[in-house]
Write a protein that holds these residues in place. Structure first.
Motif, short mmCIF file in Angstrom:
data_model
loop_
_atom_site.label_atom_id
_atom_site.label_comp_id
_atom_site.label_asym_id
_atom_site.label_seq_id
_atom_site.Cartn_x
_atom_site.Cartn_y
_atom_site.Cartn_z
N THR A 1 1.06 -1.13 -0.01
CA THR A 1 0.14 -0.01 -0.15
C THR A 1 1.03 1.25 0.15
O THR A 1 1.72 1.46 0.94
CB THR A 1 -0.96 0.08 1.25
OG1 THR A 1 -0.14 -0.22 2.48
CG2 THR A 1 -1.87 -1.16 1.44
N ALA A 2 0.66 2.21 -0.94
CA ALA A 2 1.26 3.22 -1.14
C ALA A 2 0.96 4.51 -0.07
O ALA A 2 -0.18 5.10 -0.70
CB ALA A 2 1.43 3.87 -2.52
N ASN A 3 1.55 4.67 0.88
CA ASN A 3 0.90 5.41 2.12
C ASN A 3 1.03 6.94 1.79
O ASN A 3 2.19 7.38 1.22
CB ASN A 3 1.57 5.10 3.32
CG ASN A 3 1.07 3.82 3.64
OD1 ASN A 3 1.72 2.70 3.29
ND2 ASN A 3 0.43 3.73 4.79
N GLU B 1 -4.41 3.99 2.87
CA GLU B 1 -3.48 2.83 2.25
C GLU B 1 -3.94 2.46 0.94
O GLU B 1 -4.89 1.45 0.92
CB GLU B 1 -3.60 1.60 3.40
CG GLU B 1 -3.08 2.04 4.74
CD GLU B 1 -1.98 1.67 5.34
OE1 GLU B 1 -1.26 0.82 4.39
OE2 GLU B 1 -1.64 1.53 6.35
MG MG Z 1 1.94 0.66 2.84
#
Ligand code: MG
Ligand code: ADP
Length: 147
Positions: free
Chosen positions: A26-28, A78
């Motif tokens: 997940t690219a926060n 997320e």
């Molecule tokens: Mg993440």
């Protein structure tokens, strides 16, 4: 249907648990930048479109909230981009158009059941984003602003 909303910023380091524990990266985004807009939206799982400055536009499914399974004390954003990248993109500008809501945040009795539910959320997002009511947001100028 929900009123679409838009957030973006540089991809930051999270707890390092998405890929390692769940097998789902997940690219926060820095949640503290969006406290107002986040407080206006219920915790849960959403879907929409993600623009990555140097790469393109992708489907995404995203959880917003406290991650009850992990007992977080801060709200997190997320987004899981439904695409195989084969590399990290920390620091890149990520723009999100959030167009639909799947379900409220829930606790799960096991990691396996959590992972299975996230994969199901991903399939729901994949299909929904092909529907005419959601597909058009792929062309939102906001997503392409940084390209
Ligand atoms: Mg993440
Ligand atoms: P972190 O806790 O630092 O967010 P994750 O295990 O959740 O670590 O991995 C997320 C990172 O993986 C993202 O910041 C991004 O750089 C990279 N990544 C690779 N593929 C994807 C993808 N399909 N969706 C989201 N992030 C991805």
């Amino acid at each position: 249907p929900i009123e679409p909303w838009y957030i973006g910023g540089p991809v930051i380091k999270g707890f390092g648990r998405g890929s390692k524990v769940l097998g789902i990266p997940t690219a926060n985004l820095p949640a503290e930048n969006f406290s107002t807009i986040l407080s206006e939206h219920t915790s849960g799982v959403y879907f929409g479109w993600a623009g990555l400055s140097t790469r393109g536009i992708y489907k995404m499914v995203m959880s917003i909230g406290w991650n009850p399974y992990f007992d977080n004390t801060e709200k997190t954003i997320e987004p899981w981009l439904l695409h195989e990248f084969g590399e990290d993109f920390y620091g890149e500008e990520l723009r999100l158009a959030i167009v639909g809501y799947i379900r409220p945040e829930a606790n799960f009795p096991s990691l396996e059941s959590l992972i299975a539910r996230i994969h199901k959320d991903g399939r729901i997002a994949e299909k929904a984003l092909d529907l005419p009511i959601y597909a058009g947001y792929k062309d939102s100028p906001y997503l392409k602003n940084s390209m």
